[in-house]
Write an enzyme that holds these catalytic residues in place. Structure first.
Site, PDB file in Angstrom:
ATOM      1  N   GLU A   1       0.425  -1.403  -0.781  1.00 34.72           N
ATOM      2  CA  GLU A   1      -0.357  -0.266   0.293  1.00 34.72           C
ATOM      3  C   GLU A   1       1.032   0.930  -0.107  1.00 34.72           C
ATOM      4  O   GLU A   1       1.792   1.258   0.103  1.00 34.72           O
ATOM      5  CB  GLU A   1      -1.050  -0.020   1.246  1.00 34.72           C
ATOM      6  CG  GLU A   1      -2.045  -1.091   1.457  1.00 34.72           C
ATOM      7  CD  GLU A   1      -2.508  -0.761   2.769  1.00 34.72           C
ATOM      8  OE1 GLU A   1      -2.960  -0.218   2.701  1.00 34.72           O
ATOM      9  OE2 GLU A   1      -3.078  -1.878   3.116  1.00 34.72           O
TER      10      GLU A   1
ATOM     11  N   LYS B   1       2.177   4.686   1.463  1.00 34.11           N
ATOM     12  CA  LYS B   1       2.006   5.882   2.501  1.00 34.11           C
ATOM     13  C   LYS B   1       2.225   6.813   2.648  1.00 34.11           C
ATOM     14  O   LYS B   1       3.079   7.935   2.147  1.00 34.11           O
ATOM     15  CB  LYS B   1       4.058   5.165   3.026  1.00 34.11           C
ATOM     16  CG  LYS B   1       3.927   6.120   4.725  1.00 34.11           C
ATOM     17  CD  LYS B   1       3.001   5.400   5.892  1.00 34.11           C
ATOM     18  CE  LYS B   1       3.773   5.747   6.920  1.00 34.11           C
ATOM     19  NZ  LYS B   1       2.853   7.247   7.115  1.00 34.11           N
TER      20      LYS B   1
ATOM     21  N   ARG C   1      -2.407  10.240  11.001  1.00 35.25           N
ATOM     22  CA  ARG C   1      -3.910   8.329  11.294  1.00 35.25           C
ATOM     23  C   ARG C   1      -4.478   9.250  11.763  1.00 35.25           C
ATOM     24  O   ARG C   1      -4.822   9.728  13.244  1.00 35.25           O
ATOM     25  CB  ARG C   1      -2.588   8.018  11.843  1.00 35.25           C
ATOM     26  CG  ARG C   1      -3.829   6.629  12.418  1.00 35.25           C
ATOM     27  CD  ARG C   1      -3.264   5.496  11.388  1.00 35.25           C
ATOM     28  NE  ARG C   1      -3.604   4.309  11.332  1.00 35.25           N
ATOM     29  CZ  ARG C   1      -2.779   3.354  11.622  1.00 35.25           C
ATOM     30  NH1 ARG C   1      -1.599   3.541  12.188  1.00 35.25           N
ATOM     31  NH2 ARG C   1      -2.505   2.168  12.561  1.00 35.25           N
TER      32      ARG C   1
ATOM     33  N   ARG D   1      -3.167   8.354  16.471  1.00 38.80           N
ATOM     34  CA  ARG D   1      -2.173   7.477  16.641  1.00 38.80           C
ATOM     35  C   ARG D   1      -2.498   7.353  18.229  1.00 38.80           C
ATOM     36  O   ARG D   1      -2.498   6.047  19.149  1.00 38.80           O
ATOM     37  CB  ARG D   1      -1.758   7.105  16.171  1.00 38.80           C
ATOM     38  CG  ARG D   1      -0.087   7.590  16.542  1.00 38.80           C
ATOM     39  CD  ARG D   1       0.863   7.215  15.942  1.00 38.80           C
ATOM     40  NE  ARG D   1       0.794   8.109  14.363  1.00 38.80           N
ATOM     41  CZ  ARG D   1       1.013   7.008  13.818  1.00 38.80           C
ATOM     42  NH1 ARG D   1       1.728   5.714  13.710  1.00 38.80           N
ATOM     43  NH2 ARG D   1       1.024   7.890  12.040  1.00 38.80           N
TER      44      ARG D   1
ATOM     45  N   LYS E   1       7.320  -0.872   8.223  1.00 37.81           N
ATOM     46  CA  LYS E   1       7.026   0.011   6.936  1.00 37.81           C
ATOM     47  C   LYS E   1       8.093   0.005   6.427  1.00 37.81           C
ATOM     48  O   LYS E   1       8.757  -0.760   6.857  1.00 37.81           O
ATOM     49  CB  LYS E   1       6.610   1.036   7.858  1.00 37.81           C
ATOM     50  CG  LYS E   1       7.306   1.482   8.716  1.00 37.81           C
ATOM     51  CD  LYS E   1       7.574   2.435   9.665  1.00 37.81           C
ATOM     52  CE  LYS E   1       8.376   2.847  10.789  1.00 37.81           C
ATOM     53  NZ  LYS E   1       8.177   4.357  11.415  1.00 37.81           N
TER      54      LYS E   1
END
Length: 567
Positions: free
Chosen positions: A245, A247, A252, A271, A421
């Site tokens: 996906e 980034k 967030r 977050r 990530k």
């Protein structure tokens, strides 16, 4: 019912303890001692709060106002109170030394209600009513109790333990060890309300609470977080076939939606579980964009330049949080919400469903791409394709890619190798494969040109053991404006003495210590061994990437993670 005087005595005992195990034992004794109907209140107060993290209630009293309250209750001249405070450096110690009242009869629950009433005061004359209310409360307390109430009001209770230590203590209280820690952590990630957790365990027991915990609409769950791996090859080896996906360089946002709700229709959380519903007025239109009555989404809010249509930087997006006049700022920085997961739909939790199942549901419930955008993803088991996609997205101005294991559930927190990530900052000349999230521990006064800012460099650390260990000093690459902003924000966190959880070599002691609250993201060329930094490692040629207002200190990089990042 526990008297607040008794709680003050327990807090004093905790304050004198440095051993983490002994601290856990003392907290366990306190957990066993309190009654069910006061357990939640005690849990909030010993952490310096009135409510859970996601339902924060601030006192809104400046230090000068609290000084006036202390002067009023002690019948001292304000100048004398300020003078003593300058010597002591702790307004709690000042009120304890000056207050002449006898034993307190107020219970913990009664003090909590009074503090809530003070915090809720608003409108014309509210500051004076807050001051009078606090002075009245202090007058009904003994000196030791007043000391801790003042610290709670000022947000400076800090006794060297956190929510996680209290979870350990709950396990210790009912199991005699930390064997129930993982169960309690899962409960807390599903419902991050420490008061509710302690009260529920006392009432029902650990196993029943752990076995019956479910998502609740309007109450955030801890977001699923990414692990780090050095290479795309390692990702495929760990996870097998994956989804890749984009980034985004945004903030967030966990979105809770309830169609036609009386109290609320949309609630949002960061977050670190802070409610930010007022930050996103455009989500009032969410009712037009979804095919659902109840919904919880995970997303990244990204600012869009109204002139060019291009995505704006994180620092521009986050101005929604830092500035007044949100509606005006919304016009300057319009947002799109790139939605990448769904955790709840029409009364049912979806977190146990697979990645592919949640993605299919997500695509079905979002109507269009004007406000809520379901971002793309690509399936592969080829490390080269991950790298190619990563480089392409970096070239388009994104932060790289997120790699997710196909078939995986949504698991709150950072556990297992489900999400990883791959984000490289300043890739052309930085050797370190990822950025590092650090907490600012203190700063050094500037010299020469920087003398005008009052800050020339700042010391940062990461999580190490039960505290924070240092990894670098940062003093280059900052604009004059950023130096000024840092100084202003750090001045609000200044403490007289080094916090007990800081582990710092004498050679690196800063001129000014600050509370561990401000999180910064750093890039560096590499991680090297260090004889002076207490992490045993140091960041070489560190550069400030951004201030991370969307992250709490619980989410900074750990020493274990930094070791894994070494090349």
């Amino acid at each position: 019912m526990m008297k607040f005087e008794r709680l003050g005595q327990k807090l004093s005992e905790l304050e004198r303890v440095s051993s983490r195990n002994r601290m856990t034992e003392l907290l366990a004794e306190l957990v066993r001692e309190v009654e069910v109907n006061e357990a939640d209140v005690v849990a909030y107060l010993i952490l310096g709060r009135l409510r859970p993290l996601y339902d924060s209630l601030e006192f809104g009293l400046a230090e000068k106002q609290v000084q006036k309250a202390v002067a009023r209750v002690t019948e001292k001249d304000l100048g004398e109170v300020v003078s003593v405070y300058k010597k002591e450096g702790d307004l709690g110690e000042v009120v304890e030394g000056l207050l002449k009242s006898g034993p307190s009869r107020l219970t913990v629950v009664e003090v909590h209600k009074i503090l809530e009433r003070i915090a809720k005061e608003s409108g014309a004359g509210s500051q004076e009513r807050k001051l009078v209310g606090l002075a009245s409360l202090l007058g009904d307390l003994d000196g030791l109790s007043a000391k801790y109430v003042v610290r709670i009001v000022l947000g400076k209770l800090r006794l060297g333990f956190s929510d996680k230590t209290l979870l350990d203590a709950v396990s210790w209280a009912y199991r005699g060890d930390k064997s129930a820690k993982s169960k309690l952590e899962r409960v807390y990630q599903m419902r991050p309300d420490i008061g509710w957790l302690v009260k529920s365990v006392k009432e029902k027991g650990i196993d029943e609470v752990a076995n019956k915990i479910e998502m609740e609409l309007g109450v955030p769950i801890s977001p699923m977080l990414c692990q780090r791996l050095k290479s795309s090859k390692a990702m495929i080896k760990k996870m097998g076939r994956v989804a890749v996906e984009p980034k985004f360089d945004g903030t967030r946002v966990q979105i809770h939606f309830r169609r036609g709700g009386k109290d609320w229709e949309v609630r949002t959380f960061t977050r670190n579980l802070e409610e930010t519903s007022k930050m996103f007025p455009e989500l009032k239109e969410m009712v037009l964009h979804v095919k659902a009555d109840e919904l919880v989404l995970d997303s990244e809010a990204v600012g869009i330049d109204p002139k060019t249509g291009k995505m704006m930087s994180f620092q521009m997006t986050i101005t929604r949080k830092r500035k007044h006049g949100v509606a005006n700022q919304a016009g300057k920085v319009p947002l799109k919400f790139f939605v990448f997961d769904v955790m709840y739909l029409d009364g049912k939790s979806l977190i146990d469903k697979t990645y592919e199942e949640r993605r299919a549901i997500l695509k079905d419930v979002i109507k269009d791409k004007d406000l809520l955008v379901v971002d793309d993803y690509w399936e592969t088991d080829d490390p080269k394709k991950i790298r190619q996609m990563h480089e392409r997205l970096l070239g388009e101005g994104l932060e790289g890619v997120i790699v997710k294991k196909l078939g995986s559930e949504y698991v709150p927190g950072r556990t297992g190798w489900r999400w990883v990530k791959m984000k490289e900052v300043e890739e052309s000349h930085a050797k370190l494969s990822d950025t590092v999230d650090c907490v600012v521990m203190g700063y050094y006064r500037g010299r020469g040109k920087r003398a005008q800012f009052g800050i020339g460099a700042f010391l940062v650390g990461i999580k190490g053991g039960s505290g924070y260990v240092t990894v670098t000093k940062v003093g280059t690459g900052l604009t004059d404006e950023l130096f000024r902003e840092l100084k202003n924000r750090l001045d609000r966190l200044v403490v007289r003495e080094r916090p007990s959880e800081y582990v710092i070599d004498k050679a690196l002691e800063p001129d000014v210590y600050v509370e561990p609250e401000l999180v910064v993201e750093l890039a560096a060329d590499e991680v090297t061994e260090s004889p002076t930094h207490t992490a045993g490692l140091a960041l070489r040629f560190p550069r400030l990437v951004k201030l991370r207002d969307d992250k709490s200190v619980d989410q900074i990089t750990s020493l274990r993670e930094l070791k894994e990042m070494r090349i």
